[in-house]
Design a protein around this motif. Structure first.
Motif, PDB file in Angstrom:
ATOM      1  N   VAL A  55      38.526  23.875  56.100  1.00  0.00           N
ATOM      2  CA  VAL A  55      39.399  23.893  55.385  1.00  0.00           C
ATOM      3  C   VAL A  55      39.117  24.932  54.214  1.00  0.00           C
ATOM      4  O   VAL A  55      38.133  25.152  53.562  1.00  0.00           O
ATOM      5  N   GLU A  56      40.214  25.879  53.783  1.00  0.00           N
ATOM      6  CA  GLU A  56      39.857  26.970  52.813  1.00  0.00           C
ATOM      7  C   GLU A  56      41.152  27.138  51.970  1.00  0.00           C
ATOM      8  O   GLU A  56      42.425  26.983  52.559  1.00  0.00           O
ATOM      9  N   ALA A  57      40.763  27.551  50.839  1.00  0.00           N
ATOM     10  CA  ALA A  57      42.106  27.856  49.930  1.00  0.00           C
ATOM     11  C   ALA A  57      41.708  29.135  49.175  1.00  0.00           C
ATOM     12  O   ALA A  57      40.614  29.540  49.001  1.00  0.00           O
ATOM     13  N   ARG A  58      42.704  29.945  49.301  1.00  0.00           N
ATOM     14  CA  ARG A  58      42.699  31.228  48.430  1.00  0.00           C
ATOM     15  C   ARG A  58      43.720  31.608  47.449  1.00  0.00           C
ATOM     16  O   ARG A  58      44.947  31.196  47.701  1.00  0.00           O
ATOM     17  N   HIS A  59      43.266  31.627  46.211  1.00  0.00           N
ATOM     18  CA  HIS A  59      44.109  31.861  45.020  1.00  0.00           C
ATOM     19  C   HIS A  59      44.191  33.563  44.804  1.00  0.00           C
ATOM     20  O   HIS A  59      43.126  34.001  44.534  1.00  0.00           O
ATOM     21  N   ILE A  60      45.332  33.964  44.607  1.00  0.00           N
ATOM     22  CA  ILE A  60      45.459  35.172  44.124  1.00  0.00           C
ATOM     23  C   ILE A  60      46.366  35.235  42.855  1.00  0.00           C
ATOM     24  O   ILE A  60      47.360  34.815  42.845  1.00  0.00           O
ATOM     25  N   GLY A  61      45.700  35.950  41.575  1.00  0.00           N
ATOM     26  CA  GLY A  61      46.541  35.852  40.395  1.00  0.00           C
ATOM     27  C   GLY A  61      47.853  36.885  40.804  1.00  0.00           C
ATOM     28  O   GLY A  61      47.897  37.574  41.410  1.00  0.00           O
ATOM     29  N   ASP A  62      48.457  36.940  39.576  1.00  0.00           N
ATOM     30  CA  ASP A  62      49.670  37.765  39.408  1.00  0.00           C
ATOM     31  C   ASP A  62      49.148  39.487  39.341  1.00  0.00           C
ATOM     32  O   ASP A  62      47.927  39.720  38.967  1.00  0.00           O
ATOM     33  N   VAL A  63      50.205  39.932  39.956  1.00  0.00           N
ATOM     34  CA  VAL A  63      49.912  41.499  40.428  1.00  0.00           C
ATOM     35  C   VAL A  63      50.937  42.436  39.703  1.00  0.00           C
ATOM     36  O   VAL A  63      52.103  42.081  39.918  1.00  0.00           O
ATOM     37  N   ALA A  64      50.681  43.142  38.584  1.00  0.00           N
ATOM     38  CA  ALA A  64      51.715  44.134  38.093  1.00  0.00           C
ATOM     39  C   ALA A  64      52.196  44.863  39.378  1.00  0.00           C
ATOM     40  O   ALA A  64      51.084  45.218  40.025  1.00  0.00           O
ATOM     41  N   VAL A  65      53.366  45.366  39.547  1.00  0.00           N
ATOM     42  CA  VAL A  65      53.844  46.334  40.475  1.00  0.00           C
ATOM     43  C   VAL A  65      54.259  47.604  40.199  1.00  0.00           C
ATOM     44  O   VAL A  65      54.558  48.237  40.791  1.00  0.00           O
ATOM     45  N   ASN A  66      54.092  47.933  38.733  1.00  0.00           N
ATOM     46  CA  ASN A  66      54.483  49.409  38.235  1.00  0.00           C
ATOM     47  C   ASN A  66      53.716  49.662  37.125  1.00  0.00           C
ATOM     48  O   ASN A  66      53.071  48.799  36.518  1.00  0.00           O
ATOM     49  N   ASP A  67      53.539  50.834  36.584  1.00  0.00           N
ATOM     50  CA  ASP A  67      52.738  51.308  35.379  1.00  0.00           C
ATOM     51  C   ASP A  67      53.224  50.686  33.981  1.00  0.00           C
ATOM     52  O   ASP A  67      52.440  50.292  33.283  1.00  0.00           O
ATOM     53  N   THR A  68      54.608  50.414  34.190  1.00  0.00           N
ATOM     54  CA  THR A  68      55.239  49.824  32.832  1.00  0.00           C
ATOM     55  C   THR A  68      54.848  48.417  32.591  1.00  0.00           C
ATOM     56  O   THR A  68      55.050  47.627  31.656  1.00  0.00           O
ATOM     57  N   ALA A  85      53.988  40.652  40.766  1.00  0.00           N
ATOM     58  CA  ALA A  85      54.157  39.525  41.911  1.00  0.00           C
ATOM     59  C   ALA A  85      53.481  38.105  41.290  1.00  0.00           C
ATOM     60  O   ALA A  85      52.483  38.147  40.685  1.00  0.00           O
ATOM     61  N   ASP A  86      54.279  37.077  41.558  1.00  0.00           N
ATOM     62  CA  ASP A  86      53.638  35.712  41.087  1.00  0.00           C
ATOM     63  C   ASP A  86      52.406  35.444  41.857  1.00  0.00           C
ATOM     64  O   ASP A  86      51.937  35.928  43.049  1.00  0.00           O
ATOM     65  N   ARG A  87      51.507  34.885  41.075  1.00  0.00           N
ATOM     66  CA  ARG A  87      50.318  34.354  41.372  1.00  0.00           C
ATOM     67  C   ARG A  87      50.718  33.130  42.723  1.00  0.00           C
ATOM     68  O   ARG A  87      51.542  32.600  42.468  1.00  0.00           O
ATOM     69  N   HIS A  88      49.556  32.841  43.593  1.00  0.00           N
ATOM     70  CA  HIS A  88      49.563  32.258  44.506  1.00  0.00           C
ATOM     71  C   HIS A  88      48.411  31.534  45.219  1.00  0.00           C
ATOM     72  O   HIS A  88      47.479  32.161  45.197  1.00  0.00           O
ATOM     73  N   THR A  89      48.855  30.406  45.935  1.00  0.00           N
ATOM     74  CA  THR A  89      47.319  29.796  46.628  1.00  0.00           C
ATOM     75  C   THR A  89      48.067  29.403  48.014  1.00  0.00           C
ATOM     76  O   THR A  89      48.683  28.793  48.070  1.00  0.00           O
ATOM     77  N   LEU A  90      47.172  29.916  48.864  1.00  0.00           N
ATOM     78  CA  LEU A  90      47.426  29.595  50.235  1.00  0.00           C
ATOM     79  C   LEU A  90      46.149  28.684  50.814  1.00  0.00           C
ATOM     80  O   LEU A  90      45.178  28.874  50.620  1.00  0.00           O
ATOM     81  N   VAL A  91      46.514  27.563  51.624  1.00  0.00           N
ATOM     82  CA  VAL A  91      45.626  26.876  52.168  1.00  0.00           C
ATOM     83  C   VAL A  91      45.699  27.031  53.827  1.00  0.00           C
ATOM     84  O   VAL A  91      46.635  27.053  54.352  1.00  0.00           O
ATOM     85  N   SER A  92      44.405  27.146  54.231  1.00  0.00           N
ATOM     86  CA  SER A  92      44.514  27.103  55.689  1.00  0.00           C
ATOM     87  C   SER A  92      43.342  26.298  56.654  1.00  0.00           C
ATOM     88  O   SER A  92      42.558  25.737  55.994  1.00  0.00           O
ATOM     89  N   LEU A  93      43.353  25.886  57.821  1.00  0.00           N
ATOM     90  CA  LEU A  93      42.792  24.992  58.525  1.00  0.00           C
ATOM     91  C   LEU A  93      42.142  25.864  59.735  1.00  0.00           C
ATOM     92  O   LEU A  93      43.077  26.530  60.139  1.00  0.00           O
ATOM     93  N   GLY A  94      40.984  25.429  60.121  1.00  0.00           N
ATOM     94  CA  GLY A  94      40.414  26.136  61.422  1.00  0.00           C
ATOM     95  C   GLY A  94      39.450  25.180  62.150  1.00  0.00           C
ATOM     96  O   GLY A  94      38.958  24.206  61.508  1.00  0.00           O
ATOM     97  N   ALA A  95      39.512  25.300  63.468  1.00  0.00           N
ATOM     98  CA  ALA A  95      38.675  24.815  64.154  1.00  0.00           C
ATOM     99  C   ALA A  95      38.021  25.777  65.228  1.00  0.00           C
ATOM    100  O   ALA A  95      38.773  26.586  66.029  1.00  0.00           O
TER     101      ALA A  95
END
Length: 173
Positions: A88-101, A106-116
């Motif tokens: 089980v894993e979670a990845r969080h990415i913070g907000d990202v400016a999209v231009n110099d000004t 881009a909004d921050r987000h958290t994604l969850v994944s499962l694997g076997a």
């Protein structure tokens, strides 16, 4: 639009660790990055552009770089099921400016994944099967950004819930 900027500063911290608790391994990594322009400059915000006319002050965040990222995983490898691992894993990415000004992010987000993953060995043959579900909650998010897009179409959608499965067969000689 792209052009050379003056001086920049990138300061950050990265921490990672893992802890084994019998059949379970907890692992995590955190990155903090403060990336900013040290010198102001002018840029264009629309296309076509022949002369930059929009001021970008010093101290603005550099676009395309999240300030924070966090990865955490729990992996269980039961001894009675040799070669099998469940994650089980979670990845969080913070907000990202999209231009110099820095007028949009881009909004921050958290994604969850499962694997076997499973493994069987018979003589010289090894068979490994895996299944993985990414973005388990089917969260809408920006998968990437197009920095300084002249038409203000900065956001590229990330993948929704995705299922991957596969089999690997190998033979030792």
């Amino acid at each position: 639009t792209f052009q050379n900027a003056g001086r920049t500063r990138r300061q950050g911290l990265e921490l990672a660790g893992a802890l084994g608790l019998g059949d379970v391994v907890l692992s995590s990594a955190y990155t903090y990055l403060d990336a900013r322009y040290r010198d102001g400059f002018t840029t264009c915000t629309a296309s076509p552009c022949t002369a930059p006319n929009v001021a970008v002050p010093d101290g603005n965040r550099m676009p395309g770089l999240p300030r924070q990222q966090l990865f955490a995983q729990v992996a269980w490898a039961p001894k009675r099921m040799h070669g099998s691992v469940f994650t089980v894993e979670a990845r969080h990415i913070g907000d990202v400016a999209v231009n110099d000004t820095n007028s949009d992010f881009a909004d921050r987000h958290t994604l969850v994944s499962l694997g076997a993953r499973f493994e069987q060995t018979v003589g010289r043959w090894t068979v490994r099967e895996f299944v993985r579900v990414d973005n388990l909650t089917d969260r809408r998010h920006a998968g990437s950004v197009i920095v300084n897009d002249g038409n203000a179409r900065f956001f590229e959608p990330g993948a929704g819930r995705s299922v991957f499965a596969g089999v690997e067969v190998s033979r030792r000689f």
